[in-house]
Design a protein around this motif. Structure first.
Motif, PDB file in Angstrom:
ATOM      1  N   LEU A   1       0.833  -1.206   0.000  1.00 61.48           N
ATOM      2  CA  LEU A   1       0.000   0.000   0.000  1.00 61.48           C
ATOM      3  C   LEU A   1       0.866   1.255   0.000  1.00 61.48           C
ATOM      4  O   LEU A   1       0.601   2.214  -0.734  1.00 61.48           O
ATOM      5  CB  LEU A   1      -0.916   0.000   1.228  1.00 61.48           C
TER       6      LEU A   1
ATOM      7  N   ARG B   1       2.513   1.575  -3.406  1.00 59.91           N
ATOM      8  CA  ARG B   1       1.552   1.953  -4.451  1.00 59.91           C
ATOM      9  C   ARG B   1       1.156   3.419  -4.297  1.00 59.91           C
ATOM     10  O   ARG B   1       0.942   4.126  -5.289  1.00 59.91           O
ATOM     11  CB  ARG B   1       0.319   1.049  -4.431  1.00 59.91           C
TER      12      ARG B   1
ATOM     13  N   ASP C   1      -4.069   5.300  -0.417  1.00 65.96           N
ATOM     14  CA  ASP C   1      -3.184   4.170  -0.106  1.00 65.96           C
ATOM     15  C   ASP C   1      -2.242   4.499   1.044  1.00 65.96           C
ATOM     16  O   ASP C   1      -2.017   3.677   1.945  1.00 65.96           O
ATOM     17  CB  ASP C   1      -2.372   3.787  -1.347  1.00 65.96           C
TER      18      ASP C   1
END
Length: 440
Positions: free
Chosen positions: A342, A345, A361
């Motif tokens: 996360l 990203r 994210d």
């Protein structure tokens, strides 16, 4: 342990005759001791599989049938001459197909040779002979884990624990499966139980070390790797993993030494291979890191997720956000709450200038665990959206947390620099600063 220390010395003093002489003397002593040892030490298994747990070792032979050949097989096994040990055991079992000590020893030797299917046949035969033997069921589970048969392994593990609630090998096996599935708290509980039952199992400490590492608790991981190596200096799973942890903490010299030693003994050691990829990544050699990590992506052995995460970092380092995103989406499809995926990203979305998705994210990652890198990345996203107040707040938080990785150290250094820059841009009385509740 002495031989392992001499090997370390020879990496520093390769031509030292005295060290070579003492090492030869230690090897001779080891060979002499092996002749009178009832139960040989377990071997290092195939790459990525770790060392065979002590609980899996066969008991000494108690029958006379084929005893001479069985004793020879034990000596060959102790010397890690597994093909020759298997040949001797084949001879024993040709005359006595149900010889339990021979079947057990051959099963473990075959596992060390990565002949998992053949090993499973021997263990199945043992289970037929003793269907309620929890130690055999746990051993079969370890083979099933190696064969990527997690459901079968769990069934055997649960059966083994129902027969013997103090089966250390069964808890080790279940912890191994749970770690692979990302159930880290459950894995830690089972591995704690395994070690509480058998505190001399090097493999259990190595596995718990990998669990701590997945939890980003590198100091605890290093302590477990050290203990695993003390218990078994030939545990190259622990040695390579220790190298990884040291590299992640920024200790490149010591980490690379562990990686090199593990690769010297087994060039196919996957943990050591991924360590090479990490070393290149942290030194900014992104293209070389990608080449090193490519050989692990999509391969069996349980390192695909980590290889993809570090390859994504390398792609981001060379400004290829799309390739990084592809790796991260694969990881998140399997583990939707993977914190590192996360976070990375979010960084990739920022690189693509999609700051709304980046903030989603990054905030999700921070909600799981506060990290220096997480706050730094989110601050950069806020700054790119011209929200300096929130950016300054996150930069400040990034300087307050204790770094737990080399990536955190870099992020904290940059956060301190960013705070100085923002302090020049946002003096007290600035209207934009007031609107964002940040007066510097």
């Amino acid at each position: 342990r002495a031989i392992a220390d001499f090997d370390q010395l020879l990496t520093l003093l390769p031509g030292n005759a005295e060290v070579q002489r003492q090492r030869q003397a230690a090897v001779a002593m080891q060979a002499a001791l092996a002749k009178v040892r009832d139960a040989p030490k377990a071997p290092s298994a195939a790459a990525g599989a770790g060392t065979m747990p002590q609980a899996a070792m066969p008991p000494p032979a108690t029958d006379g049938a084929g005893g001479s050949a069985l004793d020879q097989a034990k000596l060959l096994f102790a010397q890690k001459r597994f093909p020759e040990a298997v040949a001797r055991l084949d001879a024993v079992l040709a005359g006595d197909p149900h010889n339990e000590p021979a079947l057990r020893l051959r099963a473990i030797a075959l596992m060390a040779l990565n002949r998992i299917a053949d090993s499973q046949k021997d263990i199945d035969e043992l289970v037929k002979l003793k269907p309620n033997d929890g130690s055999l069921l746990a051993l079969r589970a370890m083979a099933e884990i190696r064969a990527s048969q997690a459901e079968l392994a769990l069934a055997d593990i649960n059966r083994a624990i129902s027969l013997d609630p103090n089966n250390a090998l069964a808890y080790l096996g279940r912890g191994t499966i749970e770690r692979a599935e990302g159930k880290l708290k459950e894995a830690l509980a089972d591995l704690d139980r395994s070690i509480a039952i058998d505190a001399k199992d090097s493999a259990a400490f190595a596995e718990r070390g990998q669990t701590y590492m997945a939890l980003n608790q590198l100091d605890k991981a290093l302590a477990d790797y050290d203990q695993a190596i003390v218990l078994n200096p030939l545990n190259d799973t622990a040695r390579a993993a220790r190298g990884l942890a040291l590299l992640a903490k920024g200790n490149s010299a010591e980490g690379l030494l562990d990686i090199k030693n593990a690769l010297d003994r087994n060039p196919n050691n996957q943990l050591a291979q991924i360590g090479q990829g990490l070393a290149m990544l942290v030194s900014g050699q992104y293209d070389r890191s990608i080449v090193a990590l490519n050989q692990l992506v999509g391969k069996p052995g349980g390192l695909d997720t980590l290889a993809r995460l570090w390859r994504a970092r390398a792609y981001l380092g060379r400004k290829d956000a799309d390739s990084a995103m592809a790796d991260l989406n694969v990881v998140l499809a399997r583990q939707p709450t993977n914190l590192d995926a996360l976070l990375l990203r979010g960084i990739a979305w920022s690189a693509k200038r999609d700051y709304a998705k980046a903030l989603d994210d990054l905030s999700a990652a921070i909600a799981q665990r506060e990290t220096v890198e997480g706050y730094f990345a989110r601050a950069k996203a806020y700054e790119a959206q011209s929200i300096p107040g929130k950016a300054e707040k996150d930069y400040e938080r990034a300087t307050e947390l204790r770094p737990t990785s080399v990536f955190d150290v870099l992020a904290q250094t940059e956060s301190k620099q960013k705070i100085k820059q923002l302090s020049k841009q946002l003096p007290c009385g600035n209207a934009q600063a007031a609107a964002n509740a940040a007066c510097l």
